[in-house]
Scaffold this active site. Structure first.
Site, mmCIF file in Angstrom:
data_model
loop_
_atom_site.group_PDB
_atom_site.id
_atom_site.type_symbol
_atom_site.label_atom_id
_atom_site.label_comp_id
_atom_site.label_asym_id
_atom_site.label_seq_id
_atom_site.Cartn_x
_atom_site.Cartn_y
_atom_site.Cartn_z
ATOM 1 N N GLU A 157 0.811 -1.234 0.000
ATOM 2 C CA GLU A 157 0.000 0.000 0.000
ATOM 3 C C GLU A 157 0.835 1.272 0.000
ATOM 4 O OE1 GLU A 157 -4.079 -1.311 2.163
ATOM 5 O OE2 GLU A 157 -2.335 -1.221 3.477
HETATM 6 C C1 ACM Z 1 -1.969 -5.456 4.105
HETATM 7 O O1 ACM Z 1 -3.024 -5.972 4.502
HETATM 8 N N1 ACM Z 1 -1.899 -4.159 3.868
HETATM 9 C C2 ACM Z 1 -0.769 -6.258 3.897
#
Ligand code: ACM
Length: 527
Positions: free
Chosen positions: A332
């Protein structure tokens, strides 16, 4: 095989005898079926005379490093509820529980064991202490669930007769705990470690840093904890000193779990950016963050101080981590350009290697070069785009190994149903049957990933909405048992057999003081 039948071999459905926490004047506990175990053992041959642990039973241990410690664990599990002395003594004897290492038992591997129960006693054999420890967990589960109580219970403490030979399917059977969104003390994490050990989980991945809090002391960058450790989602934080972290690592190691610390890079770094103004593009530190959004923070690829920071952190964390892996996140990074991401992840991987470790990262790292020997943790869902899966598969074909944490199966923080108060639902709702309904060996088959490239399974527990052990346990149980079985047991076992064993485990969890979610997908026995 019909539900309720008893002959089991090679991961066939396993039958269950239902046992109760009983009052002293109720009927004796029925002998539990051999093989009534989660995760399901590889081979179960019931037969012969059961063995009953009595006040005269001794635990006999080989005089070899690590074996005595496993014997001490067994005694500590059994003494409070049986009230028996259960001395742990070196050497062998005609009766009792015996823990034996057999270096020639190659078929048992590093973690497998054999359990032979006869009228005279129970013999546990393994090639390594880890195998004996896992065998002890099986022995616990073969005893009436009241054995888990912390006060004396009536017994009798009978182990069904027969032989279990049991070897894990995968070497990596992990659980992740996010101690950043909410902080959990060493004692709180130890409680979770004890629960993981019962189900033969062997890796504890600690998500130590995120936007909301930095949880591990770094001597060369003290503001990380002094400032970055001060918050959590909605409030105040906390952090581990290095000694506390070492204590936790040692506690886990005594229960045959390796700790894999994660420093999430280059996103999920607001706590670090708020601690040191010089890490920011404009030299201005942002506010500390106590919300639950993701994807807004990033380290700067064009500042040399970024790489000094990363290398110092990785060096200091590597020095307090006995295991050979460090997790560097990589998920992310929505506010990092692809070019900057590649630069930062390349440098982070170099630092990990320079400090004597190997890399684990979330699967977005496959968008750039993965270091030799790297492990990639996949957290996609059934909705994940084909191109993203192909990119992961390509990295695996180039040599990376795969840890599977499909978020719509293995994420323990997803809500069970739409009405569930805790947890998130971005990956969907994950009821207990769904958490069990997948096969790691074939999960990436369509992309041509061979079964051997799968290193194992991990069940992450993110804590945006969770701040107490009771809340962790409500999310983790019973779904952790699905992940444990996916990681340990061979083949595509039917839900029906798992369901029967789960019903029995419900009573064990209750005896352990674990308030699991009484999912309507399971026909729990009346207490
Ligand atoms: C995640 O759930 N951002 C690895």
């Amino acid at each position: 095989m019909a539900r309720g039948s008893t002959s089991v071999e090679g991961n066939q459905p396993v039958s269950v005898s239902r046992t109760n926490l009983r009052s002293p004047d109720s009927d004796p506990a029925p002998v539990s079926a051999l093989g009534n175990v989660v995760p399901a053992p590889s081979s179960v041959r019931p037969g012969g005379t059961p063995y009953t642990i009595t006040s005269a039973t001794a635990i006999r241990v080989d005089d070899a490093p690590g074996v005595r410690a496993v014997g001490d664990h067994l005694a500590a599990y059994l003494r409070p509820s049986t009230g028996y002395p259960l001395p742990v003594t070196p050497g062998s004897g005609a009766d009792g529980v015996q823990l034996r290492l057999d270096p020639a038992a190659g078929e048992l591997g590093d973690e497998g064991y054999r359990l032979e129960s006869t009228g005279d006693g129970v013999l546990l054999t393994a090639r390594e202490p880890a195998g004996l420890f896992h065998g002890v967990q099986t022995l616990r589960q073969l005893l009436p669930h009241a054995v888990e109580a912390d006060s004396e219970q009536p017994g009798p403490w009978t182990v069904p007769g027969g032989t279990i030979t049991d070897v894990p399917r995968y070497p990596y059977r992990g659980a992740m705990l996010d101690v950043s969104r909410h902080f959990f003390t060493v004692e709180q994490v130890k409680r979770y470690v004890d629960q993981l050990a019962l189900y033969k989980i062997n890796k504890l991945h600690l998500h130590l840093t995120d936007d909301q809090g930095w949880r591990i002391a770094v001597d060369s960058w003290p503001q990380l904890t002094a400032v970055g450790g001060s918050t959590s989602v909605g409030g105040t934080g906390g952090f581990y000193t290095k000694d506390q972290f070492r204590e936790l690592v040692e506690y886990a190691a005594e229960r045959h779990l390796d700790v894999i610390p994660e420093i999430d890079l280059p996103g999920h770094t607001n706590a670090a950016l708020a601690s040191y103004a010089e890490l920011n593009p404009d030299g201005q530190a942002p506010e500390l963050y106590t919300g639950t959004e993701v994807g807004f923070s990033s380290l700067c690829a064009d500042k040399p101080v970024t790489y000094e920071f990363m290398d110092d952190v990785i060096r200091e964390i590597a020095a307090i981590t006995p295991g050979d892996r460090l997790h560097i996140g990589g998920d992310e990074a929505d506010n990092t350009s692809a070019e900057d991401y590649a630069a930062i992840m390349a440098k982070a991987q170099e630092s990990v290697a320079r400090h004597g470790k190997e890399v684990v990262a979330w699967h977005q790292v496959t968008g750039t070069a993965v270091a030799d020997g790297g492990w990639v943790q996949y957290w996609g869902t059934d909705e994940t785009k084909k191109e993203e899966r192909e990119q992961v598969a390509a990295a695996v074909r180039a040599g990376a190994r795969l840890i599977l944490s499909p978020a719509d199966r293995a994420y323990l923080d997803m809500k069970y149903d739409g009405e569930f108060a805790l947890g998130l639902s971005w990956a969907g709702l994950v009821e207990v049957d769904r958490s069990y309904d997948w096969d790691p060996a074939t999960y990436f088959a369509e992309e041509g990933v061979p079964a051997e490239a799968v290193l194992g399974v991990e069940a992450p527990l993110w804590t945006e909405t969770l701040s107490t052990n009771a809340e962790l346990e409500l999310m983790a149980f019973p779904r952790l048992l699905s992940a444990a079985e996916k990681g340990w047991s061979r083949g595509d076992l039917p839900w029906e057999g798992f369901h029967e064993r789960l019903v029995d485990q419900g009573r064990r969890l209750t005896a352990l003081g674990i308030a699991y979610h009484p999912s309507p997908k399971v026909e729990w026995a009346a207490e």
